[in-house]
Design a protein around this motif. Structure first.
Motif: not given
Ligand code: SF4
Ligand code: SF4
Lengths: 415, 246
Positions: B164-165, B184, B186, B195, B204
């Motif tokens: 996701v980052c 998070c 992520g 995202a 996330c």
């Protein structure tokens, strides 16, 4: 002998019913919720309160925001947090978006085919495409509000204890104000259409709602003032259903759009109130099928109220400040009106901010006994009088009037 | 014109979101209908035409005997089966309740009997071989759209292989882990959602499941520990959507 209503199609989740016939008479009805259990109460035990609303959202996709808001309210009450009017109004706006999205699906895409004598909205659309389109316009407007407040169309995580991750912008609110005005005409037309339906199902004897229009501090019923659910509502388990059954002082009762109107008509917006008065006599008979008409009037209410809220927020300007929340021991109940009726989230929180007890009761579970009573009444009326096929069709419509977490089909239609 | 492919949607135990999300494709669903004919979709239509499906989408976890029977039927009658959504791929929230089924039934229903034949929730991938797994709670609609188009055109769909980052960086979202200290997930979660939660300024929660391969859950664990989150909290967070890994 048992007559089976096979797994309902065009519903959200899995359910079916059995009509039990003995000695040539309808003896009993069983409404079986066969969707597997998901143990949300256990899931949240020991979890930190901050994470809980996002998990509870996953109870239901069609009304995820009602679950997040009810969860947040329960948590805030347990922690002694009070949020300012701005935050309350934005949450209410989210609930209104959900009401619009859900009622529009139900009325236009599920009930309307019954009204016009089509088996589904796909076939209905060839002749009544305009109507289907109107339903979709209302539905997608509701969904846009859900994205704005909730963060996503389904299972957003923007609603948090103490406020929001992100606040709506001026442009977004202006759009809400404009569009709700423009759609009002469609909703009024829906009221005319659903006012024509004949009554069926049982007449509810008890109605329960929250004390505010879309959420409250307590519950109210037609018989008495405010109360907490623990004082009057009992839940019991059934061997044939994964949903528990609730009773109000031992009797079946009704939650949803019709109970909201009957108990809280003085809170309605001007046009919705006028429409309610116009149809008051009908609605007061208490037939569960008038829930459809009540939902149509609520479309009008939602659009008027969305416009009001957007205007208030625009006039005063959005501050976008969250209220600080600190963990401490406490207990709280969140009451929200999901589109289908009262939703209860009850928590106890320990000194570390973790959930020590949780109980959740959904509207479909609250209405379970009333649905069975309605099926029984309708089956008794029709058994031996109508062909079995006709009876089964009408019984499905009777279940459908409750809108038991039903979703639908129409996006499959080419318009 | 070629015959359209037969498409089925089967719903096991879940929140309905992954089925509903198909309908939220709106007009793009009509584009798909150029290639597909929907012949089974419990939530959307009462029609049930075929018993052979070119593509079957299965949502939800196996949580009852009924679910298991339905899953086997879907597998036996389909050429290409997609486990759709995190329930089907990793078990999602209901599979993270770790007690044995009898104890769960007792705790909630007050009885150890199991007349409705409930099972411990497990993802679809635990029971049958799947041809493609598309996670997300719910999955991203653009992604399912692309996957179905690929299959219709005879191309094997590609799996996303970044966290996701990366999508935060592309969208220029401020990092909530570093800037706000929010927990998070992520860095270790399958990208593909654009995202969307970080867009709201929130961490996330890992709803698309863990990204396999080179990512570094141990590193994420260390970061969260340094931020002051305790062991139990972190482990639970890691396992909420993905107690089962495909
Ligand atoms: S993956 Fe999430 S959205 Fe999809 S069915 Fe499961 S709980 Fe619902
Ligand atoms: S940001 Fe994380 S929690 Fe949000 S949708 Fe994407 S994967 Fe799911």
């Amino acid at each position: 002998m048992i007559i089976e209503l096979h797994e309902f199609t065009r519903v959200e989740g899995n359910g079916k019913a059995e009509i039990i016939i003995d000695d040539g008479e309808v003896k009993d009805v069983r409404l079986k919720i066969i969707e597997g259990p998901r143990f949300f109460e256990l899931l949240t035990l020991g979890r930190h309160y901050y994470d809980v609303p996002d998990l509870e959202a996953r109870i239901c996709a069609i009304c995820y925001l009602s679950h997040s808001v009810a969860s947040v309210l329960g948590i805030e009450r347990a922690l002694g947090v009070e949020v300012p009017e701005e935050i309350q109004l934005i949450r209410e706006l989210g609930l209104i978006g959900e009401l619009l999205e859900s009622h529009a699906l139900h009325l236009y895409l599920l009930v309307a085919p019954d009204v016009f004598g089509y088996p589904d909205a796909i076939r209905m659309a060839t002749k009544h495409g305009e109507l289907v389109k109107e339903g979709l316009a209302l539905k997608s407007f509701g969904n846009r509000i859900r994205v704005m407040v909730g963060g996503r169309e389904i299972h957003g995580i923007n609603v948090k204890p103490g406020g929001f991750g992100r606040y709506p912008s001026v442009e977004e609110l202006e759009r809400v104000e404009k569009e709700s005005e423009a759609l009002l005409r469609l909703a009024r037309r829906a009221v005319r259409l659903f006012a024509q339906l004949d009554p069926y199902g049982a007449r509810a004897e008890h109605f329960v709602a929250t004390d505010g229009y879309l959420w409250g501090e307590k519950l109210v019923s037609d018989e008495e003032g405010e109360f907490h659910y623990t004082e009057r509502i009992e839940e019991r388990s059934l061997v044939y259903s994964f949903a528990k059954q609730s009773r109000y002082k031992g009797e079946p009762f009704f939650v949803g759009a019709l109970p909201r109107l009957l108990l809280k008509s003085e809170m309605l917006t001007p046009t919705a109130k006028r429409l309610f008065e116009e149809h008051r006599e009908k609605l007061e008979t208490g037939y569960v099928s008038y829930n459809n008409l009540a939902q149509a009037i609520e479309l009008v209410y939602s659009l008027e109220r969305a416009k009001e809220i957007a205007k208030v927020l625009l006039d005063r300007g959005i501050e976008g400040e969250n209220v600080p929340v600190e963990a401490r021991e406490g207990e709280g109940i969140g009451y929200v009106e999901a589109p289908r009726g009262v939703l209860i989230h009850h928590y106890r929180i320990d000194g570390n901010g973790n959930i020590a007890y949780s109980n959740i009761i959904t509207p479909t579970a609250l209405n379970h006994a009333m649905m069975e009573a309605s099926l029984l009444e309708e089956a008794r009326k029709l058994y031996g009088e109508a062909e079995e096929r006709v009876m089964i069709q009408r019984l499905e419509e009777t279940v459908r009037a409750f809108d038991p977490c039903i979703s639908c089909s129409v996006h499959l239609v080419k318009l | 014109m070629m015959d359209n492919l037969k498409l089925a949607v089967f719903e096991l135990t879940d929140c309905g979101g992954c089925a509903l999300n198909m309908l939220f494709l709106y007009e793009r669903l009509f584009d798909l209908l150029e290639f597909y004919e929907i012949t089974e979709f419990h939530m959307a239509t009462s029609l049930k035409v075929e018993n052979h499906y070119d593509v079957a989408l299965v949502t939800g976890t196996v949580s009852t005997q009924r679910d298991l029977n339905l899953l086997k039927e879907a597998r036996n009658h389909s050429d290409y089966l997609i486990a759709l959504g995190t329930c089907a791929t990793h078990g999602s929230v209901q599979a993270s309740v770790e007690l044995p089924i009898r104890e769960k039934l007792k705790a909630v229903y007050g009885d150890e009997g199991n007349p409705m034949r409930a099972l411990d929730s497990k993802p679809v991938v635990e029971y049958v071989a799947v041809d493609f797994a598309l996670p997300g709670c719910p999955y991203d609609k653009n992604e399912v759209y692309q996957v179905l188009l690929d299959i219709a055109k005879g191309v094997e769909p590609v799996k996303k292989d970044y966290p996701v980052c990366l999508e935060c960086k592309l969208n220029e979202y401020e990092c909530v882990l570093v800037k706000k200290g929010l927990p998070c997930l992520g860095p270790i979660t399958y990208g593909g959602c654009n995202a969307v939660c970080v867009r709201s300024g929130l961490g996330c929660i890992g709803c698309r499941g863990p990204l396999p391969g080179e990512v570094n859950p141990a590193g994420e664990y260390e970061i969260l520990k340094e931020l002051g989150y305790d062991d139990k909290y972190i482990i639970r967070k890691f396992k909420t959507f993905a107690r089962w890994e495909p």
